[in-house]
Write an enzyme that holds these catalytic residues in place. Structure first.
Site, PDB file in Angstrom:
ATOM      1  N   CYS A 151       0.483  -0.847   0.114  1.00  0.00           N
ATOM      2  CA  CYS A 151       0.012  -0.049   0.506  1.00  0.00           C
ATOM      3  C   CYS A 151       1.110   1.329   0.256  1.00  0.00           C
ATOM      4  CB  CYS A 151      -0.709   0.524   1.096  1.00  0.00           C
ATOM      5  SG  CYS A 151      -1.711   1.154   1.859  1.00  0.00           S
ATOM      6  N   CYS A 172      -3.366  -0.363   8.731  1.00  0.00           N
ATOM      7  CA  CYS A 172      -2.608  -1.808   9.171  1.00  0.00           C
ATOM      8  C   CYS A 172      -1.426  -1.677  10.102  1.00  0.00           C
ATOM      9  CB  CYS A 172      -1.975  -2.248   7.521  1.00  0.00           C
ATOM     10  SG  CYS A 172      -3.660  -2.820   6.440  1.00  0.00           S
ATOM     11  N   CYS A 208      -7.133   0.484  -1.745  1.00  0.00           N
ATOM     12  CA  CYS A 208      -6.515  -0.341  -0.112  1.00  0.00           C
ATOM     13  C   CYS A 208      -6.874  -1.873  -0.259  1.00  0.00           C
ATOM     14  CB  CYS A 208      -7.830  -0.130   0.416  1.00  0.00           C
ATOM     15  SG  CYS A 208      -7.565  -0.702   2.684  1.00  0.00           S
ATOM     16  N   GLU A 242     -27.275 -12.063  22.370  1.00  0.00           N
ATOM     17  CA  GLU A 242     -26.987 -11.434  22.682  1.00  0.00           C
ATOM     18  C   GLU A 242     -27.710 -10.285  22.706  1.00  0.00           C
ATOM     19  OE1 GLU A 242     -24.580 -10.674  19.781  1.00  0.00           O
ATOM     20  OE2 GLU A 242     -25.068  -8.328  19.999  1.00  0.00           O
ATOM     21  N   ASP A 285     -18.397 -16.256  22.619  1.00  0.00           N
ATOM     22  CA  ASP A 285     -17.598 -15.053  22.014  1.00  0.00           C
ATOM     23  C   ASP A 285     -17.846 -13.695  21.875  1.00  0.00           C
ATOM     24  OD1 ASP A 285     -15.978 -14.016  19.825  1.00  0.00           O
ATOM     25  OD2 ASP A 285     -17.881 -14.885  17.874  1.00  0.00           O
ATOM     26  N   CYS A 342     -11.436 -12.377  20.407  1.00  0.00           N
ATOM     27  CA  CYS A 342     -10.892 -11.565  19.441  1.00  0.00           C
ATOM     28  C   CYS A 342      -9.454 -10.750  20.045  1.00  0.00           C
ATOM     29  CB  CYS A 342     -11.721 -10.521  18.563  1.00  0.00           C
ATOM     30  SG  CYS A 342     -12.852  -9.895  20.314  1.00  0.00           S
TER      31      CYS A 342
END
Ligand code: SAH
Length: 444
Positions: free
Chosen positions: A68, A77, A154, A326, A372, A399
């Site tokens: 990039c 990034c 991108c 949720e 999760d 995550c």
């Protein structure tokens, strides 16, 4: 500016190079472990020194040229200066270090599972729009700022999205639609949001006001420029806020949602529902989670933090009953429709805070639980109630391995054990890493 010749000792979990200068850590972005570099000394603080790469003297085998051309300005990034093998090794090491530091010496951390082509994977793109002199620009916010870095192409977002962003900007100019000005609170278009499924594409135009002159022609000219768009939604956000989406929505074209197929199940995705960003990697992650759960037809499964019900619905094919919980109502509405559309009639979805759901739950005992959670991990109350139900297996998808380690420690104190960690690269070119861990209940 003062320069120093240094060797990078290790990388932080954000991929920043670290060395020690007179007992203080010196941080250098875009430097790689073991590299010898000439560093500029940018800032000397009481506890830390910050520097930048002036010249790489002995490059790492993992060094490469970023694809990039705004990589060093954008901040979206973090690892494009590393080969993909180097990135996977880095992520594996981050997870290893975390688990080791937490005292889990004998745990096996598997090598991070990468993507075949680690580019153009993002199926959701949010791009702010702004006036810059005579021009309208769209791009990404530079890290920790409100400055927009425009880009030509991108490399992490899908190629059609690059084209749509350009088309919306041209259509704004043609139809004299003004971008939002956050200082003056004037103008119309705030953000362009794109969500892509394998066959369908949704464009969400986030605007400050509901009605504005030229809206129909604006929509027509976008559609003429990009035929692949299958639906256009207007989301109205009148507030002075960093939050992108507002409450109210108008469907301007098409059905107002897209449908994607994941692990052979069709999922309806609305502008606001959570959906995994990288489908190819997500399928690998879910397959691993389901494999670890070794489900059978007697199992009663809870899918906690279920989003639009993805994991629960995949699990429902192998289990007796599935409950999903949720906090976002729209996602639960989608989950229920998704179950119906896929003829799944053993899965039930509830909109609640996971910890409140657990307190009120009076169904049959759960035998397998998938968790999760978002980056902050699970609440203590939730984990406490979870341990109370004593499911024989907990499959924890995370995550943020730091909060996962914290939560696993808590569950271990309640009688769970684990042997292995499975890292996955869901976000190539960035420092993020996702992990899956199977926890087993020890026999009482
Ligand atoms: N399992 C889903 C979603 C994971 S993302 C998937 O793989 O697609 C985490 C989800 O947790 C989000 O949808 C978020 O809205 C939800 N969430 C966050 N806090 C919550 C809480 N306290 N209780 C229940 N759900 C919550």
């Amino acid at each position: 500016m003062k320069t120093l010749e240094i060797t990078i000792d290790h990388l932080t979990k954000e991929g920043v190079g670290v060395t020690r200068i007179e007992k203080k850590p010196m941080y250098i972005m875009y430097a790689i472990e073991n590299e010898k570099i000439l560093a500029n000394v940018e800032f000397v603080g009481k506890r830390n020194i910050f520097g930048s790469v002036n010249k790489v003297l002995t490059p790492s085998n993992y060094r490469c040229n970023p694809k990039c051309n705004v990589y060093y300005q954008c901040g979206g990034c973090h690892l494009q200066h590393m080969t993909y093998e180097g990135q996977l090794q880095f992520k594996t090491n981050v997870v290893k270090k975390l688990y080791k530091e937490a005292g889990f010496e004998n745990i096996k951390v598997n090598k991070c599972i990468g993507q075949d082509v680690p580019y153009f994977y993002r199926n959701k793109i949010q791009s702010p729009v702004k006036r810059s002199g005579k021009n309208i620009i769209a791009g990404f916010y530079k890290e920790d700022s409100h400055e927009i870095i425009p880009f030509d192409k991108c490399y992490v977002q899908d190629e059609l999205s690059n084209k749509i962003i350009k088309a919306v900007v041209v259509a704004m100019k043609e139809n004299k639609i003004e971008p939002y000005n956050e200082d003056l609170e004037t103008g119309i278009v705030r953000h362009i949001l794109i969500r892509r499924a394998s066959k369908e594409t949704m464009l969400v135009l986030v605007t400050k006001v509901n009605s504005f002159a030229g809206r129909n022609n604006f929509v027509k000219s976008i559609r003429n420029k990009v035929k692949e768009i299958t639906t256009i939604v207007q989301n109205i956000n009148p507030r002075h806020t960093n939050v992108i989406l507002g409450e109210k929505e108008n469907i301007l074209y098409g059905k107002g949602f897209i449908v994607d197929t994941l692990c052979n199940i069709n999922f309806k995705i609305s502008p606001k529902s959570f959906y995994q960003i990288n489908k190819e990697q997500c399928e690998k992650l879910y397959n691993k989670a389901i494999e670890l759960a070794t489900l059978n037809k007697d199992d009663i499964v809870l899918d906690a933090y279920c989003g639009i019900g993805t994991i629960g619905m995949i699990a429902s094919k192998k289990a007796k009953l599935v409950y999903g919980v949720e906090i976002i109502n729209d996602a639960i509405k989608d989950a229920r429709i998704n179950a119906k559309n896929n003829n799944i009639n053993n899965a039930y979805f509830y909109c609640a805070d996971a910890k409140d759901f657990m307190r009120k739950y009076d169904g049959e005992a759960m035998s397998v639980v998938f968790v999760d959670p978002p980056r902050k991990g699970c609440s203590e109350q939730f984990l406490n109630s979870l341990a109370h139900f004593k499911p024989k297996k907990i499959v924890y998808i995370s995550c943020n391995p730091e909060t996962q380690v914290r939560d696993i420690k808590y569950l271990m104190a309640k009688g769970y054990t684990f042997n292995e960690v499975h890292p996955f690269d869901m976000f190539p070119q960035t420092f993020h890493v996702e992990t899956v861990v199977l926890l087993n209940k020890k026999n009482d």
